[in-house]
Design a protein around this motif. Structure first.
Motif, short mmCIF file in Angstrom:
data_model
loop_
_atom_site.label_atom_id
_atom_site.label_comp_id
_atom_site.label_asym_id
_atom_site.label_seq_id
_atom_site.Cartn_x
_atom_site.Cartn_y
_atom_site.Cartn_z
N PRO A 126 35.14 42.75 32.04
CA PRO A 126 34.19 41.84 32.83
C PRO A 126 33.13 41.31 31.90
O PRO A 126 32.57 42.21 31.21
CB PRO A 126 34.03 42.65 34.06
CG PRO A 126 33.78 44.11 33.62
CD PRO A 126 34.85 44.21 32.91
N TYR A 127 32.58 40.19 32.35
CA TYR A 127 31.34 39.65 31.52
C TYR A 127 31.56 39.49 30.08
O TYR A 127 30.35 39.72 29.68
CB TYR A 127 30.28 40.03 32.39
CG TYR A 127 30.18 39.94 33.74
CD1 TYR A 127 30.02 38.68 34.34
CD2 TYR A 127 30.28 40.93 34.63
CE1 TYR A 127 29.88 38.45 35.65
CE2 TYR A 127 30.32 40.82 35.97
CZ TYR A 127 30.01 39.83 36.36
OH TYR A 127 30.03 39.46 37.95
N MET A 128 32.69 39.29 29.52
CA MET A 128 32.68 39.02 28.10
C MET A 128 32.89 37.66 27.78
O MET A 128 32.45 37.47 26.51
CB MET A 128 34.25 39.83 27.61
CG MET A 128 34.13 41.39 27.85
SD MET A 128 32.57 42.48 27.37
CE MET A 128 33.30 42.51 25.45
N ASP A 202 31.48 48.02 41.87
CA ASP A 202 30.34 48.35 41.18
C ASP A 202 29.33 47.33 41.35
O ASP A 202 28.04 47.67 40.89
CB ASP A 202 30.76 48.26 39.74
CG ASP A 202 31.69 49.77 39.46
OD1 ASP A 202 31.83 50.62 40.28
OD2 ASP A 202 32.02 49.98 38.38
N LEU A 203 29.42 46.18 41.56
CA LEU A 203 28.69 45.28 41.88
C LEU A 203 27.77 45.26 43.12
O LEU A 203 27.00 44.66 43.49
CB LEU A 203 28.93 43.71 41.94
CG LEU A 203 29.40 43.37 40.33
CD1 LEU A 203 30.27 42.17 40.28
CD2 LEU A 203 28.28 43.16 39.45
N LYS A 322 26.48 42.42 33.91
CA LYS A 322 27.31 43.06 33.03
C LYS A 322 26.87 44.66 32.84
O LYS A 322 27.89 45.42 32.88
CB LYS A 322 27.01 42.36 31.53
CG LYS A 322 27.81 43.14 30.41
CD LYS A 322 27.46 42.31 29.15
CE LYS A 322 28.65 42.73 28.06
NZ LYS A 322 28.54 41.94 26.95
N ALA A 323 25.66 45.15 33.01
CA ALA A 323 25.17 46.43 33.24
C ALA A 323 25.83 46.92 34.36
O ALA A 323 26.14 48.13 34.27
CB ALA A 323 23.60 46.43 33.34
N ALA A 324 25.77 46.42 35.39
CA ALA A 324 26.37 47.05 36.76
C ALA A 324 27.68 47.14 36.60
O ALA A 324 28.54 48.25 37.33
CB ALA A 324 26.18 46.05 37.77
N THR A 325 28.56 46.67 35.75
CA THR A 325 30.07 46.83 35.60
C THR A 325 30.31 47.60 34.24
O THR A 325 31.40 47.60 33.91
CB THR A 325 30.75 45.62 35.61
OG1 THR A 325 30.16 44.42 34.75
CG2 THR A 325 30.71 44.85 37.03
N LYS A 326 29.57 48.17 33.70
CA LYS A 326 29.57 49.18 32.38
C LYS A 326 30.62 50.11 32.54
O LYS A 326 31.32 50.46 31.53
CB LYS A 326 28.36 49.55 31.83
CG LYS A 326 27.83 50.93 32.49
CD LYS A 326 26.45 51.21 32.18
CE LYS A 326 25.91 52.37 32.66
NZ LYS A 326 25.55 52.17 34.13
N ASP A 327 30.95 50.62 33.70
CA ASP A 327 31.82 51.77 33.95
C ASP A 327 33.44 51.22 33.89
O ASP A 327 34.31 52.16 34.27
CB ASP A 327 31.51 52.54 35.11
CG ASP A 327 30.26 53.53 34.90
OD1 ASP A 327 29.73 53.69 33.68
OD2 ASP A 327 29.51 53.58 35.80
#
Length: 351
Positions: A126-128, A202-203, A322-327
């Motif tokens: 995500p978010y790439m 995750d969000l 992006k930070a929230a979905t790092k896992d």
């Protein structure tokens, strides 16, 4: 006397049948045999081309343009039977058919392809990719060719290219989403895809898998508060009638694979293969451009006609998503493998 007459009659009939057989063989067989022989002699190959979109959708229109183009450029030696709207089965069934050789060509979304080729899970990181131009560059470049080659090895088909499904965006009926905090408590419909579900969870929202055909009713009745699909699909399915807010921050750039069965590819002569590949390249450009036009046109219509409110997060707000979905990355690495994930991240950085 009676038995003698019957025996003579049977012999006469046998001789007549043999005469007819000889006569038929001398005339070159029946009409269907002659047609098949003529087709083979002339080098004409007829291929099925299947996808899940309607004939009026940009994929359907681009497919019709492709059909005309390849038949013209091949001077009628390649004929295309176009099967839109899941006429040959669901996307999964079409992908399986291409893999087995029972269907010639398919244009299939990456979420389905990932069930046949583990490497394609990398497309869900995500978010790439924040815009389609970047997506085009990445999938037309060395990374896209590398991923395509892996799908050939893992899925058993001939890879032809990457078209465009959509930039997946969140929309809902409750409130404007500016940061992940705004997603808390929202029930968001997803596919039955564990990566998509993890992104939503995750969000801070609650991922709720629901069949696509039931989504409009689920939104209308409040079974779910929102969904994550592209602009054009949100418009064409009438979802703007039951959602009020859309956040223009794509969490996934979702490509279509264009593939042909190896058996069907090998039916084409080298010259036909060259023409076919060139026409696929033109199809991809056409389909992408139509999709881009649709997004602009349909978003404007939904804002004016349906009162859809759109919001584009700032760079700082986008960084929070992006930070929230790092896992999610470790999950994708476990599915796709480190090599293709590293190659994808490198391509994103360099594009």
């Amino acid at each position: 006397m009676k038995k003698s007459w019957q025996r003579k009659s049977m012999i006469a009939m046998a001789l007549l049948s043999m005469s007819l057989l000889i006569f038929t063989a001398g005339c070159g067989g029946n009409s269907s045999d002659k047609k098949a022989a003529s087709t083979e002699k002339q080098g004409v190959v007829t291929l099925s081309w299947a996808h899940g979109s309607s004939p009026e959708d940009r994929l359907g229109k681009a497919s019709e343009n492709f059909k005309k183009n390849v038949e013209k450029k091949s001077k009628g030696t390649i004929l295309i039977n176009h099967y839109p709207a899941n006429q040959l089965g669901s996307e999964r069934e079409v992908m399986e058919g291409v893999s087995l050789g029972s269907i010639d060509c398919g244009v299939i979304s990456s979420a389905v392809v990932a069930g046949f080729s583990k490497s394609v899970n990398v497309t869900n990181l995500p978010y790439m990719i924040e815009n389609r131009q970047k997506g085009w560059k990445i999938y037309d470049g060395p990374f896209g060719q590398k991923l395509g080659a892996l799908t050939e090895k893992e899925g058993g088909w001939k890879f032809l290219g990457w078209a465009e499904n959509s930039l997946r965006q969140f929309s809902n009926s409750k409130r404007e989403i500016r940061t992940p905090a705004d997603m808390a408590g929202l029930k968001i419909r997803t596919q039955e895809n564990d990566v998509h579900m993890k992104i939503v969870n995750d969000l801070g929202a609650s991922a709720t898998p629901i069949a696509f055909g039931e989504l409009y009713t689920a939104l209308q009745q409040g079974t779910v508060d929102g969904q994550e699909n592209g602009v054009a699909l949100t418009y064409s399915m009438g979802f703007a009638e039951v959602v009020k807010y859309m956040t223009l921050l794509p969490h996934i750039y979702d490509p279509y694979i264009v593939a042909i069965s190896k058996e069907s590819w090998n039916k084409l002569s080298p010259d036909q293969q060259k023409i076919f590949q060139e026409c696929v390249k033109e199809f991809i450009k056409d389909e992408r451009n139509l999709n881009e036009q649709n997004d602009k046109e349909f978003l404007s219509i939904m804002e004016k006609k349906n009162g859809l409110k759109t919001y584009t997060p700032t760079a700082a707000e986008a960084a929070q998503f992006k930070a929230a979905t790092k896992d999610v990355e470790p999950m994708i690495r476990s599915k796709a493998g480190d090599e293709i994930v590293d190659a994808f991240k490198k391509a994103v950085t360099e594009s």
